[in-house]
Enzyme design. Structure first.
Site, short mmCIF file in Angstrom:
data_model
loop_
_atom_site.label_atom_id
_atom_site.label_comp_id
_atom_site.label_asym_id
_atom_site.label_seq_id
_atom_site.Cartn_x
_atom_site.Cartn_y
_atom_site.Cartn_z
N ASN A 10 0.86 -1.18 0.00
CA ASN A 10 0.00 0.00 0.00
C ASN A 10 0.90 1.23 0.00
OD1 ASN A 10 -1.87 2.00 0.44
ND2 ASN A 10 -2.38 1.38 2.53
N LYS A 12 0.16 4.29 -0.49
CA LYS A 12 -0.52 5.50 0.01
C LYS A 12 -0.20 6.70 -0.91
CE LYS A 12 -0.39 3.46 4.57
NZ LYS A 12 -0.40 3.62 6.01
N HIS A 101 -9.82 1.46 4.57
CA HIS A 101 -8.56 1.67 5.31
C HIS A 101 -8.82 2.68 6.43
CE1 HIS A 101 -4.48 2.85 6.30
NE2 HIS A 101 -4.08 1.72 5.73
N GLU A 103 -7.18 5.11 7.42
CA GLU A 103 -6.91 6.51 7.05
C GLU A 103 -8.12 7.10 6.30
OE1 GLU A 103 -3.10 5.78 5.24
OE2 GLU A 103 -2.33 5.31 7.23
N GLU A 176 -5.94 -4.65 10.60
CA GLU A 176 -4.93 -3.61 10.82
C GLU A 176 -5.25 -2.83 12.11
OE1 GLU A 176 -2.67 -2.34 7.07
OE2 GLU A 176 -4.49 -1.17 7.17
N GLY A 182 2.07 2.43 10.85
CA GLY A 182 3.07 3.49 10.76
C GLY A 182 3.77 3.79 12.08
N SER A 221 2.84 -1.96 10.60
CA SER A 221 4.28 -2.03 10.89
C SER A 221 4.90 -3.38 10.55
CB SER A 221 4.57 -1.65 12.35
OG SER A 221 4.29 -0.28 12.53
P1 PGA Z 1 2.48 0.44 7.74
O1 PGA Z 1 1.05 0.69 7.03
O2 PGA Z 1 3.02 -0.85 7.19
O3 PGA Z 1 3.30 1.63 7.36
O4 PGA Z 1 2.23 0.35 9.20
C1 PGA Z 1 0.16 -0.36 6.82
C2 PGA Z 1 -1.11 0.16 6.21
O5 PGA Z 1 -1.54 1.26 6.55
O6 PGA Z 1 -1.72 -0.48 5.34
#
Ligand code: PGA
Length: 258
Positions: A10, A12, A101, A103, A176, A182, A221
């Site tokens: 992903n 982003k 997601h 976000e 998640e 993140g 992460s």
């Molecule tokens: P990350 O993001 O691996 O940077 O924690 C995962 C995601 O948001 O899909």
């Protein structure tokens, strides 16, 4: 050999025409060198889909590399300024559609109701959905994670009628935990196992007449240091990788860690 996993990058709102072209080439090269045996999907920002899909789809031998998008409209053609439908993405070879997601839920106020519209539209058109669920830190501290995930799942699948011809192998649930995204701190192996088991039980009840249950992948992460352990947990069918997927070396290591 370990069972085949699905590992989704992903990206982003990151990268440029040049950097994502190079990153994609590095992943293609690793697959050609047989460093990666699992199924891989890259999810670039929408604008780069035409260029990158050409790059991926012109390599006919790369059966285990697909492309997808990080978000999609809940509606067909119409007056929805700024939105992109799955039909438009499909014209450029998009196979996977990420929905819900955290976000999108938190920063863009996407509601459970909107997410369920997206899910039902995609599944009723035989498209592959990657549905994200997961709890916040505050919810986890109150031990509400199962309740939250249960509600997200029930709502996301609520517009699918029980006897409909939905193919369950078109559904991937991505667990998640929001506090792990993140943050550099993934959930513990025990928590991942327990939550995947819980989600599997819910899905088995929801799709009790189906032979194949949706896959469940973990995100939050995931990096080249913890991917082997995470991907080896029973009930983990793959990973959704954010930050570490922007680094070719790290992402290739993740994809070839088991
Ligand atoms: P990350 O993001 O691996 O940077 O924690 C995962 C995601 O948001 O899909």
């Amino acid at each position: 050999m370990a069972s085949k996993k699905i590992i989704i990058a992903n990206w982003k709102q990151n990268g440029s025409l040049r950097s994502l072209y190079t990153l994609t080439n590095q992943i293609i090269r690793a697959i050609k060198l047989k460093k990666i045996k699992h199924s891989i999907a890259i999810l670039p920002p929408h604008v780069y889909l035409p260029m990158l899909s050409k790059q991926v789809l012109s390599n006919k031998k790369l059966k285990n590399l697909s492309i997808g998008v990080q978000n999609v409209s809940a509606f067909p053609d119409g007056a929805y300024t700024g939105e992109v439908s799955f039909e438009m993405c499909k014209d450029f070879g998009s196979k996977y559609f990420l929905v819900g997601h955290s976000e999108r839920r938190q920063l863009f106020s996407e509601s459970d109701a909107l997410i369920s519209k997206k899910v039902s539209r995609l599944l009723s058109c035989n498209k592959k959905v990657v549905l994200c669920v997961g709890e916040t830190l505050a919810e986890r501290n109150k031990k509400l994670e199962k309740k939250v995930i249960s509600k997200q799942l029930t709502s996301a699948l609520s517009l699918l009628s029980q006897g409909s011809n939905i193919k369950t192998n078109n559904i991937i649930v991505a667990y998640e935990p929001i506090w792990a995204i993140g943050s550099g701190k993934s959930a513990s192996n025990k928590d991942i196992y327990n939550t995947h088991f819980f989600i599997k039980k819910k899905l088995a009840t929801r799709f009790k007449s189906c032979k194949i249950l949706p896959k469940i992948i973990y995100g939050g992460s995931v990096n080249n240091m913890n991917s082997k352990d995470i991907l080896s947990i029973e009930g983990v069918d793959g990973a959704l990788v954010g930050g570490a997927s922007l680094n070719a070396k790290k992402f290739i290591e993740i994809c070839s860690s088991i």
